[in-house]
Design a protein around this motif. Sequence first.
Motif, short mmCIF file in Angstrom:
data_model
loop_
_atom_site.label_atom_id
_atom_site.label_comp_id
_atom_site.label_asym_id
_atom_site.label_seq_id
_atom_site.Cartn_x
_atom_site.Cartn_y
_atom_site.Cartn_z
N TYR A 1 32.84 41.60 -14.41
CA TYR A 1 34.09 40.91 -14.71
C TYR A 1 34.25 39.68 -13.83
O TYR A 1 34.52 38.57 -14.31
N GLY A 2 34.07 39.84 -12.53
CA GLY A 2 34.21 38.72 -11.61
C GLY A 2 33.19 37.63 -11.86
O GLY A 2 33.51 36.44 -11.73
N ALA A 3 31.98 38.02 -12.23
CA ALA A 3 30.95 37.01 -12.50
C ALA A 3 31.33 36.14 -13.70
O ALA A 3 31.18 34.92 -13.66
N THR A 4 31.83 36.77 -14.75
CA THR A 4 32.21 35.98 -15.93
C THR A 4 33.41 35.10 -15.64
O THR A 4 33.48 33.94 -16.08
N LYS A 5 34.37 35.62 -14.89
CA LYS A 5 35.57 34.83 -14.60
C LYS A 5 35.27 33.69 -13.63
O LYS A 5 35.87 32.61 -13.71
N ALA A 6 34.35 33.91 -12.68
CA ALA A 6 33.93 32.82 -11.79
C ALA A 6 33.26 31.71 -12.59
O ALA A 6 33.45 30.52 -12.31
N ALA A 7 32.50 32.09 -13.61
CA ALA A 7 31.88 31.09 -14.48
C ALA A 7 32.93 30.29 -15.23
O ALA A 7 32.78 29.07 -15.44
N VAL A 8 34.02 30.94 -15.64
CA VAL A 8 35.10 30.23 -16.33
C VAL A 8 35.74 29.21 -15.39
O VAL A 8 36.05 28.08 -15.81
N VAL A 9 35.93 29.56 -14.13
CA VAL A 9 36.49 28.60 -13.18
C VAL A 9 35.56 27.40 -13.02
O VAL A 9 36.00 26.24 -13.08
N ALA A 10 34.27 27.67 -12.83
CA ALA A 10 33.31 26.57 -12.64
C ALA A 10 33.25 25.67 -13.87
O ALA A 10 33.21 24.43 -13.75
N LEU A 11 33.23 26.27 -15.04
CA LEU A 11 33.20 25.48 -16.28
C LEU A 11 34.46 24.64 -16.41
O LEU A 11 34.41 23.46 -16.79
N SER A 12 35.61 25.24 -16.11
CA SER A 12 36.88 24.52 -16.22
C SER A 12 36.93 23.33 -15.27
O SER A 12 37.40 22.25 -15.63
N GLU A 13 36.45 23.52 -14.06
CA GLU A 13 36.43 22.42 -13.09
C GLU A 13 35.56 21.27 -13.60
O GLU A 13 35.94 20.09 -13.50
N THR A 14 34.42 21.61 -14.17
CA THR A 14 33.53 20.58 -14.71
C THR A 14 34.19 19.81 -15.84
O THR A 14 34.14 18.57 -15.90
N ILE A 15 34.83 20.53 -16.75
CA ILE A 15 35.49 19.88 -17.88
C ILE A 15 36.64 19.00 -17.40
O ILE A 15 36.88 17.91 -17.94
N HIS A 16 37.35 19.44 -16.38
CA HIS A 16 38.41 18.60 -15.79
C HIS A 16 37.84 17.26 -15.36
O HIS A 16 38.40 16.19 -15.67
N HIS A 17 36.73 17.29 -14.62
CA HIS A 17 36.12 16.04 -14.16
C HIS A 17 35.66 15.19 -15.34
O HIS A 17 35.81 13.95 -15.32
N GLU A 18 35.12 15.81 -16.35
CA GLU A 18 34.64 15.07 -17.52
C GLU A 18 35.79 14.40 -18.27
O GLU A 18 35.67 13.25 -18.71
N LEU A 19 36.89 15.12 -18.42
CA LEU A 19 38.04 14.56 -19.14
C LEU A 19 38.67 13.41 -18.36
O LEU A 19 38.95 12.34 -18.92
N VAL A 20 38.92 13.63 -17.08
CA VAL A 20 39.56 12.60 -16.27
C VAL A 20 38.63 11.40 -16.10
O VAL A 20 39.03 10.24 -16.28
N GLY A 21 37.36 11.69 -15.77
CA GLY A 21 36.40 10.60 -15.55
C GLY A 21 36.12 9.80 -16.80
O GLY A 21 35.84 8.59 -16.73
N GLY A 22 36.22 10.45 -17.96
CA GLY A 22 35.95 9.76 -19.22
C GLY A 22 37.16 9.08 -19.82
O GLY A 22 37.06 8.43 -20.87
N GLY A 23 38.32 9.24 -19.18
CA GLY A 23 39.52 8.60 -19.69
C GLY A 23 40.08 9.26 -20.94
O GLY A 23 40.81 8.61 -21.70
N PHE A 24 39.77 10.54 -21.15
CA PHE A 24 40.27 11.26 -22.33
C PHE A 24 41.66 11.82 -22.06
O PHE A 24 42.00 12.14 -20.92
#
Length: 279
Positions: free
Chosen positions: A155-178
């Motif tokens: 459970y923790g492994a999958t949820k940690a992956a969700v946090v990491a993925l979410s952080e990456t998408i945050h950077h992509e959205l902000v950095g890309g001006g979306f």
Amino acid sequence: MDDLQGKVAVITGAASGIGRGMAEAFADAGMRVVLSDLEVDALHATTAELRNAGADVHAVVADVSAPDDVTGLAEATLEKYGAVHVLCNNAGIYSGGRPSWDSTLDDWEWILGVNLMGVVHGHSIFLPIMIEQGEEAHIVNTASIAALLGGSSLYGATKAAVVALSETIHHELVGGGFKPRISVLCPGVVATNIFDAERNRPTRFPEAGPRPDGWDIDAARKEFALGTSPRAIGEQVVQAIHEERFYVLTHPEWKGHIEHRMKQILNGDNPTQLPPPTM
């Protein structure tokens, strides 16, 4: 997002628990809500109750681990309401126990399919639509306080992956001006039926590993029954969307535990765990 009135939200795992709590809070904020779940009877019962209370809601049965189902969910949303402004990748399960090596590959495939790939499918199918709309939009990914603490096996492994993925998408959205923004929800103990996830276990994953020695599932159910109400979590999510706040930490009593882990990482110390806070 300042104004949620009339906006369209999609929530997976919406028939009960945190998903239902978010649906109630969104409806009270004046949103139109698509409720999705794979539990047909529970989904339709929740939809009827919310509709009878005056909410503008629509039900779509979907298994988030199946990309075709998530595609169908997006198509049904656009057909019904013409847009999607908030996506809550909330569907999740608890599977496996300790020690982790006693968990089966069926345990792993099931939990990865729902907790991680369900989120991946939501992003890959809905986010291009939200970007193309050219309007304010928001994604909320349900992780867990377990993602920030370590020591929670599958459970923790999958949820940690969700946090990491979410952080990456945050950077992509902000950095890309979306325009879309994203939050990751990391709740502590909430009054849900998380320990009864086996009721939805697919027949294609029949082999379940043993529960941890000495673990009292009835005691765990009673503890979670005393947790924070899902509706209160939903209200915190609404506030986070208004504030465009990335980390949604709903239980401040866990912050010391997060700090403990972060200090160990920075100091290069071997990991240790603090006892859980008292409820």
